[in-house]
Design a protein around this motif. Structure first.
Motif, PDB file in Angstrom:
ATOM      1  N   GLU A   1      43.828  46.760  46.651  1.00  0.00           N
ATOM      2  CA  GLU A   1      44.409  47.776  45.770  1.00  0.00           C
ATOM      3  C   GLU A   1      45.674  47.266  45.087  1.00  0.00           C
ATOM      4  OE1 GLU A   1      44.924  51.240  48.206  1.00  0.00           O
ATOM      5  OE2 GLU A   1      42.762  51.494  48.479  1.00  0.00           O
ATOM      6  N   THR A   2      46.510  46.568  45.835  1.00  0.00           N
ATOM      7  CA  THR A   2      47.761  46.047  45.284  1.00  0.00           C
ATOM      8  C   THR A   2      47.501  45.019  44.196  1.00  0.00           C
ATOM      9  OG1 THR A   2      48.907  46.438  47.373  1.00  0.00           O
ATOM     10  CG2 THR A   2      49.926  44.885  45.858  1.00  0.00           C
ATOM     11  N   LEU A   3      46.590  44.087  44.438  1.00  0.00           N
ATOM     12  CA  LEU A   3      46.291  43.064  43.435  1.00  0.00           C
ATOM     13  C   LEU A   3      45.705  43.693  42.172  1.00  0.00           C
ATOM     14  CD1 LEU A   3      46.456  40.007  42.946  1.00  0.00           C
ATOM     15  CD2 LEU A   3      44.059  39.886  43.639  1.00  0.00           C
ATOM     16  N   ARG A   4      44.832  44.670  42.326  1.00  0.00           N
ATOM     17  CA  ARG A   4      44.261  45.374  41.177  1.00  0.00           C
ATOM     18  C   ARG A   4      45.365  46.030  40.345  1.00  0.00           C
ATOM     19  NH1 ARG A   4      41.068  48.998  43.651  1.00  0.00           N
ATOM     20  NH2 ARG A   4      39.367  47.508  43.829  1.00  0.00           N
ATOM     21  N   GLU A   5      46.311  46.682  41.004  1.00  0.00           N
ATOM     22  CA  GLU A   5      47.420  47.345  40.307  1.00  0.00           C
ATOM     23  C   GLU A   5      48.310  46.343  39.573  1.00  0.00           C
ATOM     24  OE1 GLU A   5      49.608  49.694  43.091  1.00  0.00           O
ATOM     25  OE2 GLU A   5      47.883  50.966  43.558  1.00  0.00           O
ATOM     26  N   LEU A   6      48.595  45.209  40.203  1.00  0.00           N
ATOM     27  CA  LEU A   6      49.532  44.239  39.636  1.00  0.00           C
ATOM     28  C   LEU A   6      48.936  43.405  38.506  1.00  0.00           C
ATOM     29  CD1 LEU A   6      51.240  42.950  42.885  1.00  0.00           C
ATOM     30  CD2 LEU A   6      52.244  44.428  41.140  1.00  0.00           C
ATOM     31  N   THR A   7      47.668  43.042  38.630  1.00  0.00           N
ATOM     32  CA  THR A   7      47.083  42.113  37.662  1.00  0.00           C
ATOM     33  C   THR A   7      46.084  42.753  36.715  1.00  0.00           C
ATOM     34  OG1 THR A   7      45.219  41.485  39.089  1.00  0.00           O
ATOM     35  CG2 THR A   7      47.285  40.229  39.342  1.00  0.00           C
ATOM     36  N   GLY A   8      45.534  43.888  37.080  1.00  0.00           N
ATOM     37  CA  GLY A   8      44.479  44.505  36.293  1.00  0.00           C
ATOM     38  C   GLY A   8      43.137  43.832  36.517  1.00  0.00           C
ATOM     39  N   SER A   9      43.093  42.808  37.344  1.00  0.00           N
ATOM     40  CA  SER A   9      41.858  42.091  37.667  1.00  0.00           C
ATOM     41  C   SER A   9      41.167  42.757  38.850  1.00  0.00           C
ATOM     42  CB  SER A   9      42.158  40.633  38.020  1.00  0.00           C
ATOM     43  OG  SER A   9      42.746  39.977  36.928  1.00  0.00           O
ATOM     44  N   GLU A  10      39.844  42.640  38.875  1.00  0.00           N
ATOM     45  CA  GLU A  10      39.066  43.235  39.954  1.00  0.00           C
ATOM     46  C   GLU A  10      38.886  42.258  41.111  1.00  0.00           C
ATOM     47  OE1 GLU A  10      37.272  46.119  42.016  1.00  0.00           O
ATOM     48  OE2 GLU A  10      38.179  46.385  40.041  1.00  0.00           O
ATOM     49  N   PRO A  11      39.539  42.486  42.258  1.00  0.00           N
ATOM     50  CA  PRO A  11      39.359  41.616  43.414  1.00  0.00           C
ATOM     51  C   PRO A  11      37.900  41.640  43.862  1.00  0.00           C
ATOM     52  CG  PRO A  11      41.253  43.029  43.707  1.00  0.00           C
ATOM     53  CD  PRO A  11      40.512  43.540  42.512  1.00  0.00           C
ATOM     54  N   GLU A  12      37.361  40.456  44.105  1.00  0.00           N
ATOM     55  CA  GLU A  12      35.942  40.349  44.433  1.00  0.00           C
ATOM     56  C   GLU A  12      35.697  39.892  45.861  1.00  0.00           C
ATOM     57  OE1 GLU A  12      33.058  37.373  42.504  1.00  0.00           O
ATOM     58  OE2 GLU A  12      32.922  39.231  41.337  1.00  0.00           O
TER      59      GLU A  12
ATOM     60  N   VAL B   1      42.604  35.573  47.547  1.00  0.00           N
ATOM     61  CA  VAL B   1      41.710  36.563  46.972  1.00  0.00           C
ATOM     62  C   VAL B   1      41.156  36.020  45.664  1.00  0.00           C
ATOM     63  CG1 VAL B   1      41.501  38.955  46.206  1.00  0.00           C
ATOM     64  CG2 VAL B   1      43.229  38.350  47.910  1.00  0.00           C
ATOM     65  N   GLU B   2      39.840  36.126  45.508  1.00  0.00           N
ATOM     66  CA  GLU B   2      39.185  35.740  44.262  1.00  0.00           C
ATOM     67  C   GLU B   2      38.991  37.016  43.447  1.00  0.00           C
ATOM     68  OE1 GLU B   2      38.968  32.415  44.159  1.00  0.00           O
ATOM     69  OE2 GLU B   2      39.590  32.484  46.249  1.00  0.00           O
ATOM     70  N   ALA B   3      39.459  37.009  42.192  1.00  0.00           N
ATOM     71  CA  ALA B   3      39.386  38.198  41.356  1.00  0.00           C
ATOM     72  C   ALA B   3      38.796  37.852  39.991  1.00  0.00           C
ATOM     73  CB  ALA B   3      40.780  38.793  41.176  1.00  0.00           C
ATOM     74  N   VAL B   4      37.981  38.759  39.466  1.00  0.00           N
ATOM     75  CA  VAL B   4      37.382  38.573  38.146  1.00  0.00           C
ATOM     76  C   VAL B   4      38.431  38.914  37.096  1.00  0.00           C
ATOM     77  CG1 VAL B   4      35.556  39.278  36.563  1.00  0.00           C
ATOM     78  CG2 VAL B   4      35.104  39.147  39.023  1.00  0.00           C
ATOM     79  N   GLU B   5      38.816  37.920  36.296  1.00  0.00           N
ATOM     80  CA  GLU B   5      39.818  38.137  35.264  1.00  0.00           C
ATOM     81  C   GLU B   5      39.191  38.431  33.902  1.00  0.00           C
ATOM     82  OE1 GLU B   5      42.838  35.114  35.393  1.00  0.00           O
ATOM     83  OE2 GLU B   5      43.651  36.111  37.158  1.00  0.00           O
ATOM     84  N   LEU B   6      37.991  37.896  33.662  1.00  0.00           N
ATOM     85  CA  LEU B   6      37.311  38.123  32.390  1.00  0.00           C
ATOM     86  C   LEU B   6      35.805  38.075  32.634  1.00  0.00           C
ATOM     87  CD1 LEU B   6      37.454  38.442  29.299  1.00  0.00           C
ATOM     88  CD2 LEU B   6      37.509  35.949  29.144  1.00  0.00           C
ATOM     89  N   ARG B   7      35.141  39.212  32.430  1.00  0.00           N
ATOM     90  CA  ARG B   7      33.688  39.256  32.603  1.00  0.00           C
ATOM     91  C   ARG B   7      33.023  38.711  31.347  1.00  0.00           C
ATOM     92  NH1 ARG B   7      32.157  41.165  37.250  1.00  0.00           N
ATOM     93  NH2 ARG B   7      33.417  42.707  38.297  1.00  0.00           N
ATOM     94  N   ARG B   8      32.040  37.847  31.557  1.00  0.00           N
ATOM     95  CA  ARG B   8      31.273  37.270  30.455  1.00  0.00           C
ATOM     96  C   ARG B   8      29.786  37.377  30.759  1.00  0.00           C
ATOM     97  NH1 ARG B   8      34.488  31.559  29.909  1.00  0.00           N
ATOM     98  NH2 ARG B   8      36.375  32.338  28.919  1.00  0.00           N
ATOM     99  N   VAL B   9      28.983  37.220  29.724  1.00  0.00           N
ATOM    100  CA  VAL B   9      27.532  37.161  29.880  1.00  0.00           C
ATOM    101  C   VAL B   9      27.103  35.779  29.446  1.00  0.00           C
ATOM    102  CG1 VAL B   9      25.336  38.126  29.105  1.00  0.00           C
ATOM    103  CG2 VAL B   9      27.300  39.631  29.483  1.00  0.00           C
ATOM    104  N   PRO B  10      26.408  35.053  30.289  1.00  0.00           N
ATOM    105  CA  PRO B  10      25.979  35.408  31.646  1.00  0.00           C
ATOM    106  C   PRO B  10      27.159  35.380  32.615  1.00  0.00           C
ATOM    107  CG  PRO B  10      25.369  33.141  31.196  1.00  0.00           C
ATOM    108  CD  PRO B  10      25.966  33.690  29.919  1.00  0.00           C
TER     109      PRO B  10
ATOM    110  N   LEU C   1      37.346  33.609  36.780  1.00  0.00           N
ATOM    111  CA  LEU C   1      37.921  34.123  38.018  1.00  0.00           C
ATOM    112  C   LEU C   1      39.294  33.521  38.262  1.00  0.00           C
ATOM    113  CD1 LEU C   1      34.729  34.402  38.452  1.00  0.00           C
ATOM    114  CD2 LEU C   1      35.337  34.614  40.836  1.00  0.00           C
ATOM    115  N   GLY C   2      40.119  34.248  38.981  1.00  0.00           N
ATOM    116  CA  GLY C   2      41.421  33.752  39.397  1.00  0.00           C
ATOM    117  C   GLY C   2      41.501  33.763  40.907  1.00  0.00           C
ATOM    118  N   SER C   3      42.133  32.752  41.457  1.00  0.00           N
ATOM    119  CA  SER C   3      42.336  32.667  42.898  1.00  0.00           C
ATOM    120  C   SER C   3      43.824  32.926  43.166  1.00  0.00           C
ATOM    121  CB  SER C   3      41.919  31.282  43.392  1.00  0.00           C
ATOM    122  OG  SER C   3      42.023  31.209  44.785  1.00  0.00           O
ATOM    123  N   TYR C   4      44.111  33.989  43.915  1.00  0.00           N
ATOM    124  CA  TYR C   4      45.485  34.404  44.190  1.00  0.00           C
ATOM    125  C   TYR C   4      45.806  34.227  45.668  1.00  0.00           C
ATOM    126  CZ  TYR C   4      45.505  36.685  39.636  1.00  0.00           C
ATOM    127  OH  TYR C   4      45.449  36.941  38.291  1.00  0.00           O
TER     128      TYR C   4
END
Length: 123
Positions: free
Chosen positions: A51-62, A79-88, A94-97
């Motif tokens: 929850e904290t990482l989501r609030e601080l970075t806007g990225s979705e922790p995965e 924590v690995e978090a999705v910073e920019l979703r792309r297709v495919p 992803l960012g590693s925090y």
């Protein structure tokens, strides 16, 4: 008759430093910046970190790729978090925090240590 030395009365149970426990069983030290005296389950720590990482970075922790006690009652996390979703999805960024939390799950510090595309192997 010799005067007896009066012992201080103990109306509440006290720890070795003379501090009475609070309602949670901990001491006032935890509120004053000391380490809490009760252990928080790791699952609660991970929920708080997510929850904290989501609030601080806007990225979705995965996912968590590292969860270790720091030896002082706190936690070291990666924590690995999705910073920019792309297709495919294999091209998503992803960012590693790295995060440092105290024993209650409160954030002490964090930093981005790596950014990478999901489908690219480590170099």
């Amino acid at each position: 008759m010799a005067a007896e030395k009066e012992k201080p009365s103990r109306t509440a149970r006290q720890d070795g430093a003379g501090r009475a426990p609070d309602a949670d069983g901990g001491t006032d030290d935890a509120r004053a910046g000391g380490r809490p005296s009760r252990a928080v389950p790791v699952a609660e720590v991970l929920v708080a970190a997510r929850e904290t990482l989501r609030e601080l970075t806007g990225s979705e922790p995965e996912s968590f790729s590292r969860v270790e006690p720091d030896g002082e009652g706190g936690w070291q996390l990666r924590v690995e978090a999705v910073e920019l979703r792309r297709v495919p999805d294999t091209t998503s960024l992803l960012g590693s925090y790295e995060m440092t939390l105290d024993g209650d799950g409160a954030l002490l510090g964090y930093r981005l240590v790596n950014r990478y595309e999901r489908g690219r192997p480590d170099r």
